[in-house]
Design a protein around this motif. Structure first.
Motif, mmCIF file in Angstrom:
data_model
loop_
_atom_site.group_PDB
_atom_site.id
_atom_site.type_symbol
_atom_site.label_atom_id
_atom_site.label_comp_id
_atom_site.label_asym_id
_atom_site.label_seq_id
_atom_site.Cartn_x
_atom_site.Cartn_y
_atom_site.Cartn_z
ATOM 1 N N GLU A 55 0.820 -1.224 0.000
ATOM 2 C CA GLU A 55 0.000 0.000 0.000
ATOM 3 C C GLU A 55 0.844 1.259 0.000
ATOM 4 O O GLU A 55 0.414 2.317 0.471
ATOM 5 C CB GLU A 55 -1.007 -0.017 1.168
ATOM 6 N N GLY A 56 2.070 1.151 -0.552
ATOM 7 C CA GLY A 56 2.923 2.320 -0.706
ATOM 8 C C GLY A 56 2.816 2.885 -2.110
ATOM 9 O O GLY A 56 2.134 2.317 -2.972
ATOM 10 N N ASN A 57 3.504 4.015 -2.314
ATOM 11 C CA ASN A 57 3.498 4.680 -3.626
ATOM 12 C C ASN A 57 4.883 4.652 -4.238
ATOM 13 O O ASN A 57 5.855 5.084 -3.597
ATOM 14 C CB ASN A 57 3.078 6.153 -3.473
ATOM 15 N N ALA A 58 4.969 4.181 -5.490
ATOM 16 C CA ALA A 58 6.266 4.157 -6.172
ATOM 17 C C ALA A 58 6.070 4.144 -7.676
ATOM 18 O O ALA A 58 5.044 3.688 -8.179
ATOM 19 C CB ALA A 58 7.065 2.920 -5.740
ATOM 20 N N VAL A 59 7.067 4.691 -8.371
ATOM 21 C CA VAL A 59 7.115 4.596 -9.835
ATOM 22 C C VAL A 59 8.521 4.155 -10.201
ATOM 23 O O VAL A 59 9.473 4.362 -9.433
ATOM 24 C CB VAL A 59 6.806 5.942 -10.540
ATOM 25 N N PHE A 60 8.653 3.541 -11.375
ATOM 26 C CA PHE A 60 9.980 3.141 -11.855
ATOM 27 C C PHE A 60 10.452 4.091 -12.941
ATOM 28 O O PHE A 60 9.653 4.491 -13.800
ATOM 29 C CB PHE A 60 9.949 1.714 -12.422
ATOM 30 N N ILE A 61 11.725 4.479 -12.905
ATOM 31 C CA ILE A 61 12.321 5.120 -14.079
ATOM 32 C C ILE A 61 13.625 4.403 -14.426
ATOM 33 O O ILE A 61 14.381 4.015 -13.547
ATOM 34 C CB ILE A 61 12.590 6.642 -13.910
ATOM 35 N N ALA A 62 13.813 4.209 -15.736
ATOM 36 C CA ALA A 62 15.048 3.587 -16.210
ATOM 37 C C ALA A 62 16.152 4.630 -16.155
ATOM 38 O O ALA A 62 15.991 5.742 -16.665
ATOM 39 C CB ALA A 62 14.858 3.095 -17.643
ATOM 40 N N MET A 63 17.244 4.297 -15.495
ATOM 41 C CA MET A 63 18.363 5.243 -15.423
ATOM 42 C C MET A 63 19.683 4.484 -15.314
ATOM 43 O O MET A 63 19.841 3.625 -14.455
ATOM 44 C CB MET A 63 18.206 6.178 -14.211
ATOM 45 N N ASP A 64 20.608 4.818 -16.200
ATOM 46 C CA ASP A 64 21.986 4.333 -16.075
ATOM 47 C C ASP A 64 22.793 5.504 -15.532
ATOM 48 O O ASP A 64 23.033 6.485 -16.249
ATOM 49 C CB ASP A 64 22.508 3.895 -17.450
ATOM 50 N N VAL A 65 23.198 5.422 -14.265
ATOM 51 C CA VAL A 65 23.854 6.582 -13.634
ATOM 52 C C VAL A 65 25.195 6.924 -14.279
ATOM 53 O O VAL A 65 25.696 8.035 -14.109
ATOM 54 C CB VAL A 65 24.029 6.394 -12.110
ATOM 55 N N ALA A 66 25.767 5.973 -15.024
ATOM 56 C CA ALA A 66 27.051 6.236 -15.685
ATOM 57 C C ALA A 66 26.889 7.045 -16.962
ATOM 58 O O ALA A 66 27.877 7.500 -17.538
ATOM 59 C CB ALA A 66 27.756 4.916 -15.993
ATOM 60 N N SER A 67 25.644 7.219 -17.402
ATOM 61 C CA SER A 67 25.372 7.986 -18.624
ATOM 62 C C SER A 67 24.763 9.333 -18.251
ATOM 63 O O SER A 67 23.671 9.398 -17.678
ATOM 64 C CB SER A 67 24.404 7.202 -19.514
ATOM 65 N N ARG A 68 25.460 10.418 -18.578
ATOM 66 C CA ARG A 68 24.944 11.742 -18.221
ATOM 67 C C ARG A 68 23.612 12.006 -18.911
ATOM 68 O O ARG A 68 22.722 12.645 -18.352
ATOM 69 C CB ARG A 68 25.966 12.815 -18.572
ATOM 70 N N GLN A 69 23.468 11.501 -20.126
ATOM 71 C CA GLN A 69 22.206 11.690 -20.856
ATOM 72 C C GLN A 69 21.058 10.955 -20.165
ATOM 73 O O GLN A 69 19.971 11.499 -19.990
ATOM 74 C CB GLN A 69 22.358 11.184 -22.291
ATOM 75 N N SER A 70 21.335 9.733 -19.722
ATOM 76 C CA SER A 70 20.301 8.949 -19.044
ATOM 77 C C SER A 70 19.910 9.619 -17.721
ATOM 78 O O SER A 70 18.725 9.683 -17.362
ATOM 79 C CB SER A 70 20.816 7.531 -18.804
ATOM 80 N N VAL A 71 20.912 10.108 -16.969
ATOM 81 C CA VAL A 71 20.627 10.801 -15.697
ATOM 82 C C VAL A 71 19.766 12.036 -15.971
ATOM 83 O O VAL A 71 18.745 12.266 -15.312
ATOM 84 C CB VAL A 71 21.941 11.187 -14.978
ATOM 85 N N SER A 72 20.159 12.805 -16.975
ATOM 86 C CA SER A 72 19.424 14.031 -17.298
ATOM 87 C C SER A 72 17.965 13.719 -17.670
ATOM 88 O O SER A 72 17.029 14.349 -17.164
ATOM 89 C CB SER A 72 20.153 14.736 -18.443
ATOM 90 N N GLN A 73 17.777 12.711 -18.510
ATOM 91 C CA GLN A 73 16.419 12.334 -18.919
ATOM 92 C C GLN A 73 15.609 11.827 -17.731
ATOM 93 O O GLN A 73 14.425 12.136 -17.581
ATOM 94 C CB GLN A 73 16.465 11.259 -20.009
ATOM 95 N N GLY A 74 16.253 11.030 -16.868
ATOM 96 C CA GLY A 74 15.556 10.482 -15.703
ATOM 97 C C GLY A 74 15.065 11.584 -14.777
ATOM 98 O O GLY A 74 13.915 11.564 -14.315
#
Ligand SMILES: NC(=O)c1ccc[n+]([C@@H]2O[C@H](COP(=O)([O-])OP(=O)(O)OC[C@H]3O[C@@H](n4cnc5c(N)ncnc54)[C@H](O)[C@@H]3O)[C@@H](O)[C@H]2O)c1
Length: 253
Positions: A55-74
């Motif tokens: 009964e908690g709240n959560a969402v998933f986002i795909a993120m590769d922390v080693a990729s600056r583009q992925s971090v920025s998009q996330g």
């Protein structure tokens, strides 16, 4: 449940497994709306389902922390959906292959630096940029006991974790007057998939490492999660730039 994080928007990287997973669940149990960020989409979605089942709240986002583009998009996605970020746990990391320095390749060094250090750096910078105009927040980075003392056959890993400690302390100094608290947790050996190889070790490394923990055992991910919840909550309102060893006494020796 004490509602320590009611309605806080909390991002956890490396939340699909181990310490990140346990922390995402614990934060949601305390009332946070948790962003489960990881490069492992399937396991990340499973954690969201686990939180929802409680009964908690959560969402998933795909993120590769080693990729600056992925971090920025996330982060764009998080801010687009929630409009703010209150808490962040920069936890994604890898152990590496544990070679002696003479046998460590440039590729291994770059991989460890890219995920364990640049990954924390990229997320930390964006979190501060988002928290500053909104009056503050709480950030926790995952270092390690290997960020406080040397680690045999793990110099590259240990260097990344010492760097995370330096980032944490310096960032805390820079933003203490801006309502942003930045701390680090420094786990001892914790029984997660990262440490799974130790379970079948017959070379004596497992026994040596257990003996190094004065409590005579390895830790559980939930024991780190409890510290992370506390560091993200108002219960730790005067704790800043701290490196909290959760290590069964490992670094007290
Ligand atoms: N387990 C231990 O004994 C121990 C001890 C001290 C510190 N730590 C640190 O704790 C953190 C979590 O470790 P764990 O034991 O839970 O490991 P784990 O392997 O169980 O989980 C790590 C998670 O990080 C994710 N991840 C890895 N690289 C990523 C990337 N580039 N982008 C996004 N996600 C990525 C993985 O997919 C996984 O879900 C790490 O930073 C690790 O260095 C672990």
């Amino acid at each position: 449940m004490k509602n320590l994080l009611t309605d806080k928007i909390a991002l956890v990287t490396g939340a699909a497994s181990g310490i990140g997973r346990a922390s995402a669940i614990a934060m949601a149990d305390e009332g946070a709306i948790v962003v489960v960020a990881d490069r492992d989409e399937s396991a990340g979605h499973t954690v969201v389902e686990e939180i929802t089942a409680r009964e908690g709240n959560a969402v998933f986002i795909a993120m590769d922390v080693a990729s600056r583009q992925s971090v920025s998009q996330g982060f764009d996605q998080v801010i687009g959906q929630f409009g703010r970020l209150d808490c962040a746990f920069n936890n994604a990391g890898i152990a590496g292959d544990n070679h002696l320095i003479a046998e460590t390749t440039d590729e291994e060094w770059d991989r460890l630096i890219g995920i364990n250090l640049t990954g924390v750096w990229s997320c930390l910078r964006r979190e501060i940029q988002e928290m500053l105009p909104r009056g503050g927040g709480a950030i926790v980075n995952t270092a390690s006991v290997a960020g406080l003392v040397g680690w045999r056959a793990g110099a590259a890993y240990s260097a990344t974790k010492h760097a995370v400690v330096g980032l944490t302390r310096s960032a805390a100094l820079d933003y203490a007057r801006h309502g942003i608290r930045i701390n680090a947790v420094c786990p001892g050996v914790i029984q997660t998939p990262m440490a799974a190889a130790l379970e079948t070790d017959t070379s004596g490394v497992r026994e040596r490492l257990i003996r190094r923990h004065p409590q005579g055992r390895f830790g559980q991910a939930e024991e780190i999660a409890a510290a992370v919840v506390w560091l993200c909550s108002e219960q730790s309102s005067f704790t800043n730039g701290h490196t909290l060893a959760v290590d069964g006494g490992y670094t007290a020796q």
